[in-house]
Enzyme design. Structure first.
Site: not given
Length: 473
Positions: A219, A253
């Site tokens: 991720e 993010c």
């Protein structure tokens, strides 16, 4: 490497062996036990709200409690309870059809736990990004070892304490330590390695895991664009984008990383973004609901990127604030940047802070070309009143996830897979997709004592010829 680090590395190797032995003794953890495990996660969240928020606040020096409650604690509770609700269905074998020539018999897919999972968590959401993958692993019936970030030591120690209070070490263990410990952690022979963090480190993690052929979920991040189309009201877009960009001071993010605005309206968009920020925070320097940057190093990096752009002739816009106090409290004010050189670091690197470049585009095709000519982002946002226009943007680009007329919140929908593609990551999780990450889809074909396929065994004769002729027709 210090003696303490050496001891910690030996300890985690020992724990891995213990967990593998425990998993071997109990490969198929029952539905009831899995639900009980997930209930423990939800309980430790609810029982320790203040302690969790305070630990994160200590690590950041100022982290808005509201953001920690929403982005960390409630997120994990919802994830755990959603998994409990659907776990029975997810665990069921999935029947598949059997071709006529292979009947009688039945075929199905079992979802078996893979074993022991390694989970490496980052600093930006230090609680959520450690516990959410753990929810998926426990739901799948796995055992797990967590490695929280060394940048958030107070939160890491609290996670270690809370997990230790609710789980035996042969089921869930927390490993703390610096880069040397983290590197050794990624080199362990887990049954699955789950990493959340930067693309740069993700490459090293993938390489380390490959030495042991350990499957990985990465991720990562990237530069997530927000495209404002001419049809969408600028003020509405600015409110949405500013909220997403300033949540956790941009240390997210999937925060919008840059804005693509219709040519000639860049100043209008920039002014609207700054006005919204000013309305949300009277003075970011003294407002405790505006989060600080996690460390001096990260603060200096953002400061240098802004000054590089300014020195190159870019226009830098910020709301009114006490500059000296902001610096002292490690706070970067909301910053909108116009007229950047193409080689500016703000356009080349993921920003990961409350700084937002605004670029102009002539046509929508030019905007989508700008996005698609670069690494696939973790998220893409498009603001439009025209569904066909939104579909056009989606058809011309590729990203991990998408928000239409909104940002960030797609990742909070449990049944939407969350993950990147290419440089922004590989694999996804949340909800059933997370359950699948830590499960093995095991194919099973079951027949009785006798099956027609035995008619095709050597020595090959007339029966073989008749059957194969029919198949070839």
């Amino acid at each position: 490497m210090s003696d303490a680090e050496s001891k910690q590395i030996e300890r985690m190797k020992s724990i891995l062996g213990t967990q593998k032995s425990a998993f071997k003794a109990d490969r198929q953890r029952s539905l009831e036990n899995r639900k009980a495990d997930l209930a423990k996660i939800a309980k430790l969240c609810r029982d320790n709200v203040d302690a969790i928020c305070e630990a994160i606040n200590q690590d950041f020096s100022c982290r808005a409690k509201q953001e920690s409650v929403l982005g960390e604690i409630i997120f994990v509770i919802n994830d755990a309870e959603h998994t409990v609700k659907h776990l029975k269905q997810w665990m069921k074998p999935k029947k598949v059809s059997v071709p006529l020539n292979l009947k009688p018999g039945k075929a199905y897919i079992r979802r078996d736990p893979v074993g022991v999972a390694g989970i490496v968590a980052p600093w930006n959401y230090p609680f959520q990004l450690a516990l959410a993958p753990l929810v998926a692993a426990l739901g799948a019936g796995c055992r797990a070892m967590l490695k929280p970030s060394e940048y958030t030591p107070a939160t890491s120690e609290l996670i270690k304490t809370l997990i230790g209070q609710h789980f035996d070490e042969d089921q869930v263990a927390v490993i703390t330590g610096g880069p040397a410990v983290g590197q050794a952690f990624t080199q362990l022979k887990f049954d699955h390695l789950f990493y959340t963090g930067s693309t740069q480190v993700g490459r090293l993690v993938a390489k380390a895991a490959a030495e042991n052929l350990v499957p990985v979920t990465l991720e990562l991040g990237g530069k997530s664009p927000a495209i404002i189309t001419p049809s969408y009201p600028v003020e509405s877009a600015a409110k949405s984008i500013t909220w997403g960009k300033l949540f956790n001071s941009g240390q997210t993010c999937v925060a919008p990383d840059y804005v693509l605005a219709p040519k000639g309206r860049e100043d209008e968009v920039a002014s609207a973004l700054v006005a919204v920020a000013q309305a949300q925070f009277e003075d970011v320097a003294t407002d405790d609901s505006y989060s600080a940057i996690v460390s001096d190093r990260h603060y200096q990096r953002l400061h240098d990127m802004i000054e590089e752009a300014r020195a190159a002739g870019a226009t830098v816009l910020q709301p009114e604030h006490d500059a000296a106090e902001a610096k002292a409290r490690r706070k970067i004010p909301p910053t909108v940047v116009l007229n950047l050189p193409a080689d500016s670091k703000l356009l080349e690197e993921e920003i990961f802070g409350p700084v937002l470049p605004v670029l102009g585009y002539e046509t929508l095709d030019q905007a989508t070309d700008y996005v698609s000519d670069r690494d696939h982002p973790l998220a893409l946002y498009v603001y439009t009143t025209d569904k066909a226009e939104a579909d056009r943007v989606l058809g011309a680009t590729l990203s991990g996830g998408v928000g239409v007329n909104i940002n960030l919140l797609h990742l909070s929908i449990p049944d939407l897979p969350f993950g990147g593609i290419g440089a922004s990551g590989q694999g996804a999780y949340h909800g059933e997709t997370g359950f699948e990450v830590f499960s093995h889809n095991r194919s099973v074909f079951h027949t009785g004592k006798w099956h027609p396929s035995r008619l095709l065994a050597p020595p090959y004769g007339k029966m073989y010829e008749n059957i194969t002729k029919r198949q070839l027709k």
